[in-house]
Structure formats: structure tokens, C-alpha cells
Design an enzyme around this catalytic site. Structure first.
Site, PDB file in Angstrom:
ATOM      1  N   LYS A 125       0.999  -1.260  -0.061  1.00  0.00           N
ATOM      2  CA  LYS A 125      -0.200  -0.224   0.131  1.00  0.00           C
ATOM      3  C   LYS A 125       0.871   0.970   0.010  1.00  0.00           C
ATOM      4  CE  LYS A 125      -4.563   1.179  -0.014  1.00  0.00           C
ATOM      5  NZ  LYS A 125      -5.405   0.390  -0.264  1.00  0.00           N
ATOM      6  N   ASP A 165      -6.642   4.628  -4.615  1.00  0.00           N
ATOM      7  CA  ASP A 165      -7.590   4.492  -3.202  1.00  0.00           C
ATOM      8  C   ASP A 165      -7.725   5.822  -3.131  1.00  0.00           C
ATOM      9  OD1 ASP A 165      -7.747   2.335  -0.748  1.00  0.00           O
ATOM     10  OD2 ASP A 165      -7.544   4.320   0.390  1.00  0.00           O
TER      11      ASP A 165
HETATM   12  P1  NDP Z   1     -12.794   8.480  -2.186  1.00  0.00           P
HETATM   13  O1  NDP Z   1     -12.106   9.166  -2.602  1.00  0.00           O
HETATM   14  O2  NDP Z   1     -13.275   8.139  -3.823  1.00  0.00           O
HETATM   15  O3  NDP Z   1     -13.960   8.333  -1.679  1.00  0.00           O
HETATM   16  C1  NDP Z   1     -14.063   8.475  -0.332  1.00  0.00           C
HETATM   17  C2  NDP Z   1     -15.547   9.119   0.193  1.00  0.00           C
HETATM   18  O4  NDP Z   1     -15.140   8.997   1.371  1.00  0.00           O
HETATM   19  C3  NDP Z   1     -15.680  10.345  -0.205  1.00  0.00           C
HETATM   20  O5  NDP Z   1     -17.599  10.388  -0.159  1.00  0.00           O
HETATM   21  C4  NDP Z   1     -15.072  10.517   1.326  1.00  0.00           C
HETATM   22  O6  NDP Z   1     -16.112  11.851   1.582  1.00  0.00           O
HETATM   23  C5  NDP Z   1     -15.545   9.926   2.512  1.00  0.00           C
HETATM   24  N1  NDP Z   1     -15.186  10.380   3.809  1.00  0.00           N
HETATM   25  C6  NDP Z   1     -13.739  10.113   4.130  1.00  0.00           C
HETATM   26  N2  NDP Z   1     -13.797  10.649   5.324  1.00  0.00           N
HETATM   27  C7  NDP Z   1     -15.093  10.308   5.877  1.00  0.00           C
HETATM   28  C8  NDP Z   1     -15.947   9.998   6.599  1.00  0.00           C
HETATM   29  N3  NDP Z   1     -14.766  10.679   7.858  1.00  0.00           N
HETATM   30  N4  NDP Z   1     -17.045  10.075   7.177  1.00  0.00           N
HETATM   31  C9  NDP Z   1     -18.407  10.225   5.664  1.00  0.00           C
HETATM   32  N5  NDP Z   1     -17.094  10.009   5.237  1.00  0.00           N
HETATM   33  C10 NDP Z   1     -16.194  10.057   5.038  1.00  0.00           C
HETATM   34  O7  NDP Z   1     -12.381   6.688  -2.242  1.00  0.00           O
HETATM   35  P2  NDP Z   1     -12.736   5.093  -2.385  1.00  0.00           P
HETATM   36  O8  NDP Z   1     -14.075   4.961  -2.805  1.00  0.00           O
HETATM   37  O9  NDP Z   1     -12.410   4.475  -3.186  1.00  0.00           O
HETATM   38  O10 NDP Z   1     -12.305   4.429  -1.035  1.00  0.00           O
HETATM   39  C11 NDP Z   1     -13.634   4.532   0.353  1.00  0.00           C
HETATM   40  C12 NDP Z   1     -13.062   3.216   0.720  1.00  0.00           C
HETATM   41  O11 NDP Z   1     -12.514   2.399   0.503  1.00  0.00           O
HETATM   42  C13 NDP Z   1     -11.120   3.309   1.945  1.00  0.00           C
HETATM   43  O12 NDP Z   1     -11.451   2.808   3.307  1.00  0.00           O
HETATM   44  C14 NDP Z   1     -10.435   2.092   0.710  1.00  0.00           C
HETATM   45  O13 NDP Z   1      -9.690   1.866   1.418  1.00  0.00           O
HETATM   46  C15 NDP Z   1     -11.895   1.407   0.812  1.00  0.00           C
HETATM   47  N6  NDP Z   1     -11.300   0.037  -0.432  1.00  0.00           N
HETATM   48  C16 NDP Z   1     -11.561   1.186  -1.445  1.00  0.00           C
HETATM   49  C17 NDP Z   1     -11.284  -0.061  -3.277  1.00  0.00           C
HETATM   50  C18 NDP Z   1     -10.919   0.980  -4.692  1.00  0.00           C
HETATM   51  O14 NDP Z   1     -11.278   0.170  -5.249  1.00  0.00           O
HETATM   52  N7  NDP Z   1     -11.029   2.396  -4.015  1.00  0.00           N
HETATM   53  C19 NDP Z   1     -10.582  -1.059  -3.274  1.00  0.00           C
HETATM   54  C20 NDP Z   1     -11.105  -1.361  -2.055  1.00  0.00           C
HETATM   55  C21 NDP Z   1     -11.080  -0.999  -0.168  1.00  0.00           C
HETATM   56  P3  NDP Z   1     -14.988  13.640   1.336  1.00  0.00           P
HETATM   57  O15 NDP Z   1     -15.119  14.146  -0.431  1.00  0.00           O
HETATM   58  O16 NDP Z   1     -15.509  14.465   2.048  1.00  0.00           O
HETATM   59  O17 NDP Z   1     -13.858  13.485   1.590  1.00  0.00           O
END
Ligand code: NDP
Length: 444
Positions: A125, A165
Site C-alpha cells: 500500500k 484508493d
Molecule cells: P474515494 O476517495 O473515492 O471516496 C471516499 C469517500 O469517503 C468520499 O465520499 C469521502 O468524502 C468519504 N469520506 C472520507 N472520510 C469520511 C468520513 N470520516 N465520514 C464520511 N465520509 C467520509 O475513496 P474510495 O471509495 O476508493 O475508498 C473508500 C474506502 O474503500 C477506503 O477505506 C478504501 O481503502 C476502501 N477500498 C477502496 C477500494 C477501491 O477499489 N477504490 C478497494 C477496497 C477498499 P469527502 O469527499 O468529504 O472526503
């Protein structure tokens, strides 16, 4: 078990400032007592001591120039954690909260997740404390180019294959791929999550969210229930959350609430997911804007309030430790049946305990969100074959992989006398695959 307690104590002394990493290692180590009794060879070969120590940690300076001509400096990381079953594989996170402990926890989880997919991928990572939120396109490009100007020395299609991510989507992957190609003068599948124009795979963008729903479907089917007609809340509104919501809706689930880091929107009649996708993916606006064109929906400030919404299924898809004990209590009180993690480690240990002791079906991220990395593995295969599979073909493989992961996790939990304990099932099944490879490869 004394061996496990000794290793945990040592880890806590050595990594006292890395609380997320310790949370992740404690959870895995606490699952392994029965396995070590069956496999003394793991203790003899020092597998536990070795598996908790990254093979390599790279930390570097990322200097770049902002639109005002001011020099900015961020810190970059790549943790190459374990390569026993394949090249290091795992995403890059760009978020202001990133530090070494967070990257190590994510890299550690990735080892077991990747093993569960059945594909030959090790765990890694990386990322940076860079905050992409208020940056222009030019600033994002310059940052990504600077980041790759160091990272390129450490990665490669047979060595380490990063992906996206939080904060790293197709735009950032594109800029990093361009810079890698320029520096190395070679065209290889060194990153996954690429656009379809230059070697990306169909379904990769959708994969984590879709895979999460395929996993939940398999889990509910195993318990004699179906998804159609259920209600859900999905935290976050990024890559994972959006495609989980779209697949949920397609499967007949009403999605009542979604969030970002400021707050959540709620509509008792179900959200318009395509409107949220447009708002977040294309316009890059805050989720509160949704209510302007959807008067039946209500916006609430504060993201954790999303778990007070009554629902059958909660899918935390935002970030680590976002679902705490209070949220778990609210969910249980409101009769939640399933909590399945799209994010990595979004549920605190106390919340997991509360959910499981109250009979909630709880699916840990390393099993339920493995669809993203699995499809990255399929992207690597297509790049090597110089072929592109159709959407239907990749989607079918993804569904198959998620079904297999659920079956492996459930069977392993039952074999160790803890039916439905998917934490135990996922940790043991992932661990055994990697541990066997480590024993066979000697002390390295
Ligand atoms: P993105 O950056 O696309 O989206 C993250 C989202 O989470 C945004 O909407 C962000 O909002 C929101 N967010 C961040 N912090 C908080 C919080 N404290 N409370 C509520 N919402 C919050 O990331 P991903 O969707 O790619 O990743 C999301 C999760 O999934 C992570 O834990 C990642 O490690 C995991 N993951 C991702 C994978 C992938 O393929 N992308 C694969 C496996 C796991 P804001 O815009 O306000 O920051």
C-alpha cells in the site's frame, strides 16, 4: 496463546505511535490461536514475527509547485509488505490524514485480502498526505508527476503494481502512468485502475462496490434471505460507495442515505443514485448540494449520524473507524441485519463485538471489499495477454470470485467451530495461504 501475546507485546512496543496498524495486527493475531496449534511449523519458521514486519518501507519527499508559484512539499510512502504469493499489490491513498501507521495497516490487511481472492498477488500500500480536494487539475498533475518521479524506481509489473484508493481515481492514475512511461520508456501494466483508453479493464471502476453486493448476496442466500426489498445506508460517496449504491438499487434495495466527510443525505423514498454519481464524480461537489434538486431529501451535518437511520443493511464505504460503538448500538437498536464493509477497517473493534454479539451478520472488509483488487488482478492478466475481456466476462469472473471468497470464509469459520464468525474465517483462510508459501520459501 503465549506466542501470540509475546508477538503482540513486541509489536506494541516497537510501533507505539501506529494505532491503526496495531488495531489491524491485533485483530489478525487474535484469530490465529487454533491455527498455530494445528501448524507448529508456522511457529518454527517464525511466520508470525515475519508476517507483521513489512519487507520494505519507502518514504520520500514529494516537492511540487502550486498555481501561485509556491513550492509545496508532501511526504510519499510505499509499504511493500509481503510478496510470498505474488508481486506487491495495493492502492495509493492521497488524503491529509495519511501517515506511516495508516499505510502499514492498509498494507497488512491487503496481504490477507489478496490471498482470499485466489489470485497471485502479494500485499502492499502507499500514498501521501497530499489533499487533492481543493487543488486544480494542473496542481494534481504536477503532484502526481513528482510522486511518480521517486516511486517509479521501486515498482514494476513483476515487482509492485499500485492502484487507486481514497483520493486516487482514474485522473490521478493517468498522470502517474504517463510519468512512469516517460521515465522508464516502457509500456507495461505497472498500475491498475487505468482508463479504458490505455489498458484499463472494464468493471475495474465498479468492482469494489459491485463485489461488495455480490458478497452480501451470497451471505444472505446462505442464510435463506434475499436482497430484494431490503433497505440500506451506505456511507461515503466516492468510488466504492457510488457503485455499491448503483448495484444495490439494481438488486432491488432501497438506498436511504449516503454521506461525505461533512454530512449525510436521507430520503425515506430512496436516493437518486445517478444524481449523486453526477454530483460527486463529474461536478466534484459536496453531497449537501443534492437536496437542492431533490426537495424530499434532507441533509444532516455530521457524517456519523448516517448510522441512526433505520435500515436492514449498513455498508460503511468511507474510511477507517467511522462506525464506532455508539453507531453500532444505534444500528442494532433499529434492527439492522447486515453490516458489510466496503471500506477498510471502518468498524471499531468495540463496534464489531457489539454487532456480532447481537446476531448481526458482519462481513469484514478484507473479504467483502476484495472485488476491487481481484479485478485489478484481472486487469494485470489482460495486460499480460494483451487482450481486453468484455464487461460481461469480467463481471462474471468478479461475481465468481466474491462467491468463492464468501464460501471460503464461511467454511473456514465453521471448520474452526465458529460458524458465522467471518472475521475469524477471513483471517485464518488468508493467513494459511500466505503462511504455507512463506514456509516453503525458507527464511527470507
Ligand atoms: P474515494 O476517495 O473515492 O471516496 C471516499 C469517500 O469517503 C468520499 O465520499 C469521502 O468524502 C468519504 N469520506 C472520507 N472520510 C469520511 C468520513 N470520516 N465520514 C464520511 N465520509 C467520509 O475513496 P474510495 O471509495 O476508493 O475508498 C473508500 C474506502 O474503500 C477506503 O477505506 C478504501 O481503502 C476502501 N477500498 C477502496 C477500494 C477501491 O477499489 N477504490 C478497494 C477496497 C477498499 P469527502 O469527499 O468529504 O472526503
Amino acid at each position: 496463546m503465549r506466542e501470540i501475546e509475546r508477538i503482540k507485546a513486541n509489536l506494541h512496543t516497537k510501533n507505539a505511535n501506529e494505532k491503526e496498524f496495531l488495531q489491524a495486527t491485533d485483530e489478525v493475531l487474535d484469530s490465529l490461536a487454533a491455527v498455530l496449534e494445528d501448524h507448529p511449523e508456522y511457529i518454527k519458521a517464525g511466520v508470525l514475527e515475519r508476517i507483521v514486519e513489512p519487507e520494505r518501507v519507502i518514504m520520500f519527499r514529494v516537492p511540487w509547485v502550486d498555481d501561485k508559484g509556491k513550492v509545496q512539499v508532501n511526504r510519499g510512502y510505499r509499504v511493500e509488505f509481503n510478496s510470498a504469493i505474488g508481486p506487491y499489490k495495493g492502492g495509493l491513498r492521497f488524503h491529509q490524514s495519511v501517515n506511516l501507521g495508516i499505510i502499514k495497516f492498509l498494507g497488512f490487511e491487503q496481504i490477507f485480502k489478496n490471498a482470499l481472492t485466489g489470485l497471485p498477488m502479494g500485499g502492499g500500500k502507499g500514498g501521501s498526505d497530499f489533499d487533492p480536494h481543493d487543488k486544480s487539475d494542473g496542481e494534481i498533475m504536477r503532484f502526481c508527476q513528482s510522486f511518480m518521479s521517486e516511486l517509479y524506481r521501486h515498482i514494476g509489473q513483476f515487482t509492485d503494481v499500485p492502484a487507486g484508493d481514497i483520493g486516487v481515481g482514474a485522473r490521478e492514475i493517468g498522470y502517474m502512468f504517463g510519468q512512469y512511461k516517460r521515465l522508464k520508456n516502457e509500456y507495461t501494466g505497472v498500475l491498475t485502475g487505468k482508463s479504458l483508453n490505455y489498458g484499463g479493464s472494464l468493471v475495474r471502476k465498479e468492482a469494489t462496490g459491485y463485489g461488495l453486493l455480490y458478497y452480501v448476496e451470497a451471505m444472505l442466500k446462505d442464510h435463506g434471505e434475499e436482497l430484494n426489498g431490503k433497505t440500506a445506508v451506505i456511507s461515503g460517496s466516492g468510488n466504492v460507495a457510488i457503485y455499491a449504491a448503483l448495484k444495490a438499487k439494481e438488486m432491488g434495495i432501497k438506498v436511504l442515505a449516503m454521506s461525505d466527510s461533512n454530512g449525510y443525505v436521507f430520503d425515506p423514498e430512496g436516493l437518486d443514485i445517478l444524481a449523486i454519481k453526477e454530483l460527486k464524480e463529474v461536478k466534484r461537489l459536496r453531497i449537501r448540494e443534492y437536496v437542492k434538486n431533490h426537495p424530499k431529501a434532507v441533509y444532516h451535518e455530521g457524517s456519523s449520524g448516517i448510522y441512526t437511520v433505520k435500515c436492514d443493511i449498513a455498508l460503511p464505504c468511507a474510511t477507517q473507524n467511522e462506525l464506532d460503538l455508539n453507531s453500532a448500538k444505534a444500528l442494532v437498536k433499529n434492527g439492522v441485519k447486515v453490516v458489510a464493509e466496503g471500506a477498510n477497517m471502518p468498524t471499531t473493534p468495540e463496534a464489531v463485538d457489539h454487532l456480532m454479539t447481537n446476531g448481526v451478520l458482519y462481513a469484514p472488509g478484507k473479504a467483502a471489499n476484495a472485488g476491487g483488487v481481484a479485478t485489478s488482478g484481472l486487469e494485470m492478466s489482460q495486460n499480460s495477454l494483451r487482450l481486453s475481456w468484455t464487461f460481461a466476462e469480467v463481471d462474471a469472473r468478479l461475481k465468481d470470485i466474491m462467491n468463492n471468497i464468501y464460501q471460503t470464509v464461511a467454511t473456514t469459520a465453521a471448520k474452526y467451530g465458529q460458524k458465522d464468525n467471518q472475521v475469524l474465517g477471513a483471517n485464518i483462510a488468508g493467513f494459511i495461504k500466505v503462511a504455507d508459501a512463506m514456509v516453503e520459501q525458507g527464511i527470507v
